[in-house]
Write a protein that holds these residues in place. Structure first.
Motif, short mmCIF file in Angstrom:
data_model
loop_
_atom_site.label_atom_id
_atom_site.label_comp_id
_atom_site.label_asym_id
_atom_site.label_seq_id
_atom_site.Cartn_x
_atom_site.Cartn_y
_atom_site.Cartn_z
N ARG A 135 -13.75 -46.44 32.41
CA ARG A 135 -12.79 -47.29 33.11
C ARG A 135 -12.72 -46.95 34.59
NH1 ARG A 135 -7.89 -45.18 31.29
NH2 ARG A 135 -7.93 -43.93 33.21
N GLU A 136 -12.68 -45.64 34.88
CA GLU A 136 -12.58 -45.21 36.28
C GLU A 136 -13.86 -45.48 37.05
OE1 GLU A 136 -9.64 -44.21 37.80
OE2 GLU A 136 -9.12 -45.15 35.88
N ARG A 139 -13.61 -49.04 37.98
CA ARG A 139 -12.64 -49.22 39.06
C ARG A 139 -13.23 -48.80 40.41
NH1 ARG A 139 -8.25 -45.93 38.94
NH2 ARG A 139 -7.14 -47.25 40.43
N LEU A 150 -8.82 -48.13 46.07
CA LEU A 150 -8.71 -47.73 44.66
C LEU A 150 -7.27 -47.69 44.17
CD1 LEU A 150 -10.33 -46.82 42.16
CD2 LEU A 150 -10.05 -44.46 42.95
N LEU A 153 -6.01 -51.00 42.76
CA LEU A 153 -6.76 -51.67 41.69
C LEU A 153 -6.28 -51.19 40.32
CD1 LEU A 153 -10.41 -51.52 43.09
CD2 LEU A 153 -8.93 -53.54 42.94
N ALA A 155 -7.04 -51.72 35.95
CA ALA A 155 -7.91 -52.26 34.90
C ALA A 155 -7.04 -52.91 33.84
CB ALA A 155 -8.74 -51.14 34.29
N VAL A 160 -10.94 -55.81 36.49
CA VAL A 160 -10.31 -54.99 37.52
C VAL A 160 -9.62 -55.95 38.48
CG1 VAL A 160 -10.62 -53.29 39.33
CG2 VAL A 160 -12.01 -53.16 37.25
#
Length: 719
Positions: A135-136, A139, A150, A153, A155, A160
């Motif tokens: 997930r990161e 992102r 970042l 943002l 998810a 995103v």
């Protein structure tokens, strides 16, 4: 760090819990004590992959996620629970996740097995972190693609989002050629923030099963598939002599009769033709003059025979030997079969030095290694593609038919399907070992002052290809045989558990819960007898002997919950009805059950079972309830009806029709209450197997005054 490309997300996981054994400076006694302590808490097995990076997730063009599960779906609902874990941290919906079995060609390869009630508990932490890392990474790529910082943002549902802009995971993947892992591990969600974990979400494999899609090992196929039947030894100890295949080769459709040093098989165009031809084989089987009988089995599995190991010792139990006040009872359980619905099947296709194997197996890596060792093929040239299972229960941890199918495919140059016939499942698989238990105790002021449990059993873990050959020397006691045999009443000041290893002349091994059912039956039946001697309520008596630590408090919790559910000792039952209680702690999961019974036409009728369980963090409560219901039903069937005997070296009965099991009419109403203490999941699949037999036995004792000490209970008749 690993660098990866396009849709395939590869990552090297950290190692799981390791156990390094140093005989020189630790000594056997210390090792054995540590092993017993950790195994009893379910803490030995943690999931880790091989050292090479493995495929876990794939983002598809339609923005769905393909998750390669290292754990096998055998009806326990593991696909659904794992999907919830992945979706929670990856921030996608359940409908976006498709779960498939991980093949050895793609990984991740489970270094352990699917068994031991650890599919969720051993993967939860690592899988959560993998999903969060992915997930990161998505992102961080979105920062560049969207031009948004970042921190702004988020998810959500496979996208995103930030500052009015939006990009799907699939779009991010399509525009990314190289990935780099984040510098720091992401923080995982706290339970209060879970959106999917803890919810009763429908099973992800439901539709394929309702539609009867060909997803099981018995269904596996390739183009130009042919079928083989293997002539297996008809009795224990049989040695193959001369083989005459002339009549077999006359059967229409027969392609070849293959003789190997350790098996003979008929290969034909159809399974029916292969079976007909196998029946025409004339094989000389020797050693028929030394046929084992049931009496031999009974003589072997006895306390004070075999090899003795002290498994657990606290305080001093010497007073049990000399005291006239010592109370002693013995209990017995018989040989049992797995009797899973789907017999073991495998399809192998060998071509150009490589082989693809489709099969139902609980032990993917071990199966691959056994094929490699037997054939000389390199492990990387063997692709095991696991299928769904029509029941496992430990039976699919033993997979020699995989090697047979590979050899046959090599021999004839075509893909081959090998299937165990039902008689072979009983005779040529392996069995649950018989056991004998002797429990002795002394009461002082209505409390247990000292208690001892002696266990005599055939092998469970020892002798299995999954366990190193040095294990008996190192550990002494078979951890499968004594599972469930330790005392969870840790407030008893003096206690001892001793194990007698009794080696049988045939293969006994893994069965659901291993020794849990047999040991719990003996211990919990005996505890009820002691409560009766002390003139105390059985639940109060148990509570008085539980240590007031964290583990003990969870056991107290399920006992009090099952009393509340059932009204045990507090409500008036109909005339001719009685209740019995029992509990167990297995893989660090406490379970308590109350069974309500009556006598109907001279036989026991179980009317209702109440079950309270504390499996820690609950991923899917419907899955937990289903596992409890399944384990209770299987344990009831085994304790009430199931039994095998040996006649002239042959297992009898060897068919479903004769092997009595619980039917729908025998299945009680089951009510399950789930407690949840702790932030991580613990095992569920096997712990509910422990209390059911003694709960029934204790109810019958309360109703009739008869203490049943032998399984199956069908042998007892009441007026």
């Amino acid at each position: 760090m690993w660098k990866v490309t396009r849709r395939n997300f590869l990552i090297k996981t950290g190692a799981g819990l390791g156990l390094a054994l140093g005989l020189g400076w630790v000594g056997k006694k210390a090792i054995r004590g540590f092993f017993v302590e950790q195994a009893d808490k379910g803490a030995l097995v943690q999931f880790s992959t091989d050292t090479e990076p493995q495929y876990w997730f794939e983002i598809q063009e339609d923005n769905s996620v393909l998750f390669h599960s290292p754990k096998i779906e055998m009806g326990q609902g593991v696909f659904s629970a794992l999907a919830q874990i992945v979706a929670e941290e990856l921030e996608v919906s359940i409908s976006q996740i498709k779960v498939v079995h991980s093949s050895t060609a793609h990984g991740p390869i489970d270094p352990n097995t699917t068994g031991g009630s650890d599919s969720i508990s051993s993967t939860f932490s690592q899988l959560s972190m993998l999903a969060a890392l992915m997930r990161e990474m998505l992102r961080e790529r979105a920062v560049v693609l969207l031009g948004v910082a970042l921190p702004k943002l988020i998810a959500q549902n496979g996208y995103v989002l930030g500052q009015g802009k939006k990009i799907s995971y699939a779009q991010i993947v399509a525009k990314t050629n190289e990935w780099v892992l984040p510098n720091e591990e992401p923080a995982l969600k706290i339970p209060e923030k879970y959106k999917l974990i803890g919810k009763a979400i429908p099973r992800v494999d439901l539709e394929s099963k309702v539609r009867a899609e060909p997803i099981f090992g018995i269904d596996a196929t390739f183009p130009d598939l042919v079928y083989a039947t293997v002539a297996r030894p008809p009795f224990f100890g049989a040695t193959r002599g001369a083989v005459n295949a002339q009549e077999a080769l006359k059967i229409a459709g027969v392609i070849k009769v293959v003789e190997q040093p350790d098996f003979v098989a008929v290969v034909a165009k159809t399974r029916y033709e292969a079976i007909l031809a196998k029946q025409k084989l004339q094989i000389t089987w020797t050693n028929a003059d030394a046929l084992i009988q049931q009496k031999d089995v009974n003589d072997i599995v006895q306390i004070e025979k075999g090899e003795l190991t002290v498994v657990q010792e606290n305080g001093d139990i010497s007073e049990l030997t000399d005291s006239k006040d010592t109370i002693t009872l013995e209990f017995y359980t018989p040989l049992g079969a797995h009797a899973q619905m789907e017999p073991n099947g495998v399809t192998a296709h060998y071509k150009d030095g490589k082989v693809t194997v489709k099969m139902s197996t609980q032990s993917v890596k071990n199966t691959r290694n056994e094929i490699a060792e037997a054939t000389g093929l390199l492990a990387e040239d063997i692709d095991i593609q696991p299928t769904f299972m029509g029941g496992g229960f430990g039976r699919r941890l033993y997979t020699p038919h995989a090697y047979e199918a590979v050899v046959l495919s090599q021999e004839i140059g075509l893909p081959v399907h090998v299937l165990f016939e039902r008689e072979q499942e009983f005779q040529n698989g392996y069995l649950r070992p018989p056991t004998q238990h002797r429990l002795s105790a002394k009461l002082h002021q209505n409390r247990i002052e000292a208690i001892e449990h002696q266990i005599a059993s055939g092998d469970v873990a020892f002798g299995s290809s999954l366990v190193p050959s040095f294990a008996p020397t190192l550990l002494g006691a078979d951890f499968g045989a004594w599972r469930g045999g330790l005392f969870h009443y840790e407030a008893i000041p003096n206690s001892s558990v001793k194990y007698w290893r009794c080696q049988l002349p045939f293969f006994t091994s893994w069965w659901r819960g291993l020794g849990l059912m047999a040991n719990s039956f003996a211990i919990e039946s005996f505890i009820d007898e002691l409560a009766k001697k002390a003139n105390q309520n059985p639940i109060d008596f148990r509570l008085a002997h539980i240590k007031q630590d964290e583990r003990g408090q969870r056991l107290v919790g399920v006992l009090k919950e099952v009393q509340k559910m059932s009204g045990f000792g507090q409500k008036t039952l109909p005339v001719g009805h009685a209740m019995g209680v029992a509990c167990a702690t297995d893989v660090n999961t406490p379970v308590a059950q109350v069974a309500e019974v009556k006598i109907e036409n001279g036989a026991i009728k179980v009317l209702k079972v109440y079950c309270a369980i504390d499996p820690g963090l609950v991923i899917n409560p419907d899955g937990v309830k289903a596992q409890c219901e399944g384990a209770i039903t299987m344990g009831l069937s085994a304790s009430m009806f199931e039994e095998l005997t040996i006649e002239d070296g042959k297992v009898t009965p060897n068919q479903y029709l004769q092997y009595q099991m619980a039917l729908i009419r025998d299945t009680p109403d089951i009510e399950v209450s789930i407690l949840s203490t702790g932030a991580t999941p613990r095992g569920v699949g096997e712990p509910p197997m422990g209390p059911i037999a003694p709960a029934i036995a204790n109810a019958v004792a309360a109703l009739t005054g008869t203490r049943m000490t032998k399984i199956p209970f069908k042998q007892y008749q009441f007026s």
